[in-house]
Scaffold this motif. Structure first.
Motif, mmCIF file in Angstrom:
data_model
loop_
_atom_site.group_PDB
_atom_site.id
_atom_site.type_symbol
_atom_site.label_atom_id
_atom_site.label_comp_id
_atom_site.label_asym_id
_atom_site.label_seq_id
_atom_site.Cartn_x
_atom_site.Cartn_y
_atom_site.Cartn_z
ATOM 1 N N PRO A 17 3.881 32.766 18.342
ATOM 2 C CA PRO A 17 5.096 33.480 18.764
ATOM 3 C C PRO A 17 5.035 33.896 20.234
ATOM 4 N N ILE A 18 3.837 33.869 20.815
ATOM 5 C CA ILE A 18 3.695 34.265 22.233
ATOM 6 C C ILE A 18 4.137 33.122 23.134
ATOM 7 N N HIS A 19 3.542 31.965 22.909
ATOM 8 C CA HIS A 19 3.869 30.790 23.724
ATOM 9 C C HIS A 19 3.257 29.544 23.091
ATOM 10 N N GLY A 20 4.039 28.488 22.993
ATOM 11 C CA GLY A 20 3.531 27.170 22.576
ATOM 12 C C GLY A 20 2.546 27.241 21.423
ATOM 13 N N HIS A 21 1.364 26.699 21.659
ATOM 14 C CA HIS A 21 0.300 26.798 20.667
ATOM 15 C C HIS A 21 -0.581 27.998 20.979
ATOM 16 N N ASP A 59 6.687 26.782 37.512
ATOM 17 C CA ASP A 59 5.962 26.357 36.316
ATOM 18 C C ASP A 59 4.649 27.138 36.251
ATOM 19 N N ASN A 60 4.540 28.017 35.276
ATOM 20 C CA ASN A 60 3.341 28.874 35.216
ATOM 21 C C ASN A 60 2.274 28.302 34.295
ATOM 22 N N HIS A 61 2.513 27.144 33.695
ATOM 23 C CA HIS A 61 1.574 26.653 32.681
ATOM 24 C C HIS A 61 0.292 26.127 33.311
ATOM 25 N N THR A 62 -0.819 26.530 32.769
ATOM 26 C CA THR A 62 -2.100 26.086 33.312
ATOM 27 C C THR A 62 -3.174 26.012 32.241
ATOM 28 N N PHE A 63 -4.101 25.083 32.436
ATOM 29 C CA PHE A 63 -5.320 25.027 31.629
ATOM 30 C C PHE A 63 -6.542 25.247 32.528
ATOM 31 N N ILE A 85 -5.832 29.478 23.754
ATOM 32 C CA ILE A 85 -5.827 30.940 23.568
ATOM 33 C C ILE A 85 -4.896 31.556 24.603
ATOM 34 N N ASN A 86 -3.916 32.292 24.105
ATOM 35 C CA ASN A 86 -2.898 32.882 24.978
ATOM 36 C C ASN A 86 -3.380 34.182 25.607
ATOM 37 N N HIS A 87 -2.595 34.632 26.579
ATOM 38 C CA HIS A 87 -2.859 35.916 27.234
ATOM 39 C C HIS A 87 -2.299 37.053 26.386
ATOM 40 N N GLY A 88 -3.009 38.174 26.359
ATOM 41 C CA GLY A 88 -2.500 39.387 25.718
ATOM 42 C C GLY A 88 -2.836 40.589 26.579
ATOM 43 N N ASP A 119 -7.102 38.902 28.287
ATOM 44 C CA ASP A 119 -6.277 39.249 29.441
ATOM 45 C C ASP A 119 -6.590 38.272 30.570
ATOM 46 N N TYR A 120 -5.610 37.428 30.932
ATOM 47 C CA TYR A 120 -5.860 36.412 31.964
ATOM 48 C C TYR A 120 -6.121 37.052 33.334
ATOM 49 N N GLN A 121 -5.490 38.175 33.588
ATOM 50 C CA GLN A 121 -5.638 38.849 34.901
ATOM 51 C C GLN A 121 -5.483 37.865 36.051
ATOM 52 N N PHE A 136 5.424 34.784 36.065
ATOM 53 C CA PHE A 136 4.283 35.006 35.172
ATOM 54 C C PHE A 136 4.588 36.061 34.111
ATOM 55 N N ALA A 137 5.859 36.134 33.694
ATOM 56 C CA ALA A 137 6.264 37.115 32.681
ATOM 57 C C ALA A 137 5.429 36.948 31.418
ATOM 58 N N CYS A 138 5.055 38.069 30.826
ATOM 59 C CA CYS A 138 4.229 38.044 29.616
ATOM 60 C C CYS A 138 5.090 38.270 28.374
ATOM 61 N N HIS A 139 4.806 37.492 27.344
ATOM 62 C CA HIS A 139 5.527 37.616 26.074
ATOM 63 C C HIS A 139 4.563 37.985 24.951
ATOM 64 N N CYS A 140 3.525 38.758 25.285
ATOM 65 C CA CYS A 140 2.499 39.034 24.262
ATOM 66 C C CYS A 140 2.998 39.958 23.150
ATOM 67 N N GLY A 141 4.018 40.764 23.459
ATOM 68 C CA GLY A 141 4.596 41.623 22.423
ATOM 69 C C GLY A 141 3.828 42.899 22.146
ATOM 70 N N THR A 148 3.551 41.210 32.593
ATOM 71 C CA THR A 148 3.128 40.057 33.396
ATOM 72 C C THR A 148 1.693 39.667 33.055
ATOM 73 N N MET A 149 1.413 38.379 33.227
ATOM 74 C CA MET A 149 0.036 37.912 33.037
ATOM 75 C C MET A 149 -0.800 38.144 34.291
ATOM 76 N N LEU A 150 -0.137 38.572 35.373
ATOM 77 C CA LEU A 150 -0.865 38.866 36.617
ATOM 78 C C LEU A 150 -1.685 40.122 36.442
HETATM 79 C C1 LIG Z 1 -4.393 28.240 28.565
HETATM 80 S S1 LIG Z 1 -2.691 27.945 28.161
HETATM 81 C C2 LIG Z 1 -2.523 28.686 26.572
HETATM 82 C C3 LIG Z 1 -1.939 27.719 25.554
HETATM 83 C C4 LIG Z 1 -0.454 27.534 25.605
HETATM 84 N N1 LIG Z 1 0.214 28.450 24.695
HETATM 85 C C5 LIG Z 1 -0.080 26.111 25.267
HETATM 86 O O1 LIG Z 1 0.528 25.863 24.220
HETATM 87 O O2 LIG Z 1 -0.417 25.212 26.049
HETATM 88 C C6 LIG Z 1 -2.003 29.090 29.285
HETATM 89 C C7 LIG Z 1 -0.504 29.046 29.412
HETATM 90 O O3 LIG Z 1 0.162 29.504 28.230
HETATM 91 C C8 LIG Z 1 1.276 30.321 28.586
HETATM 92 N N2 LIG Z 1 1.034 31.687 28.119
HETATM 93 C C9 LIG Z 1 -0.127 32.176 27.641
HETATM 94 N N3 LIG Z 1 -0.034 33.458 27.296
HETATM 95 C C10 LIG Z 1 1.233 33.839 27.570
HETATM 96 C C11 LIG Z 1 1.929 35.068 27.467
HETATM 97 N N4 LIG Z 1 1.350 36.171 26.999
HETATM 98 N N5 LIG Z 1 3.217 35.099 27.868
HETATM 99 C C12 LIG Z 1 3.826 33.992 28.353
HETATM 100 N N6 LIG Z 1 3.214 32.789 28.479
HETATM 101 C C13 LIG Z 1 1.928 32.702 28.089
HETATM 102 C C14 LIG Z 1 1.396 30.260 30.108
HETATM 103 O O4 LIG Z 1 2.239 29.187 30.451
HETATM 104 C C15 LIG Z 1 -0.024 29.966 30.531
HETATM 105 O O5 LIG Z 1 -0.147 29.345 31.774
#
Ligand SMILES: C[S@@+](CC[C@H](N)C(=O)[O-])C[C@H]1O[C@@H](n2cnc3c(N)ncnc32)[C@H](O)[C@@H]1O
Ligand SMILES: [Zn+2]
Length: 191
Positions: A17-21, A59-63, A85-88, A119-121, A136-141, A148-150
């Protein structure tokens, strides 16, 4: 840290529910447990910059995960489940460095079904765009979500009767906004 034979796996990857997988506990994980190593290709900062230089700024997505001033792990290449693993903002895990390797550890007991987060910090830079918090808006809930994930902005020290220093300390190398840094390591290493 290796899975004992016959033991059910500790985690699984599924929709979050936070993001993607995201990564979820399959069984109770005790505080202090090393859950997983953050694996992937180990590359230089220069290579990481070059590899993702054509990403749109929004695009904030990163591995990517910064190990230290020399090395970044790109979990987009040869990465394991840790990359999901998502940010919280009120996380149940943290990242820790051992022998230049990154591990994700439980910082409290995690119940089956709970999503793992740390916490990605993500670092701030002097030349960040005005909308960097939105990017870098955070959706951790979490109730205490900082939005923010910053990393939290540093509070300016306003001590009365003191001269403020006019120049910034050792300006850091400009790095891409999508770099996820290891807790404390990057800034320490670069100062
Ligand atoms: C290491 S990936 C985590 C896996 C990601 N959910 C996926 O499906 O690829 C990191 C990315 O997931 C997203 N993400 C992780 N935590 C998040 C959060 N709390 N709020 C919003 N986006 C988040 C951001 O795009 C971030 O750059
Ligand atoms: Zn949050």
């Amino acid at each position: 840290m290796r899975q004992r034979a016959g033991r059910r796996p500790m985690i699984e990857v599924r929709h979050s529910p936070i993001h993607g997988h995201g990564v979820f506990a399959l069984r109770r994980i005790r505080r202090g447990t090393t859950v997983i190593e953050y694996r992937g290709e180990r590359i230089s900062h220069e290579e990481a910059d070059a590899r993702y230089s054509d990403k749109p700024p929004a695009d904030n997505h990163t591995f990517l995960f910064t190990v230290d001033a020399r090395t970044v792990i790109d979990a987009g290449v040869g990465g394991n489940e840790a990359r999901f693993i998502n940010h919280g903002c009120d996380p149940n895990c943290h990242s820790t460095t051992r022998n230049k390797r990154i591990f994700i550890e439980a910082i409290r007991t995690i119940q089956p079904g709970e999503e793992l987060a740390y916490d990605y910090q993500i670092d701030r830079d002097d030349d960040d765009p005005a909308d960097v918090e939105a990017i870098f808006a955070c959706h951790c809930g979490a109730a205490t979500c900082r939005g923010t994930m910053l990393v939290a902005p540093r509070k300016p020290r306003k001590k009365p009767g003191r001269i403020t220093r006019g120049k910034t300390r050792n300006k850091r190398r400009k790095k891409p906004l999508h770099e996820v840094r290891a807790r404390g390591k990057l800034r320490d290493a670069r100062r």
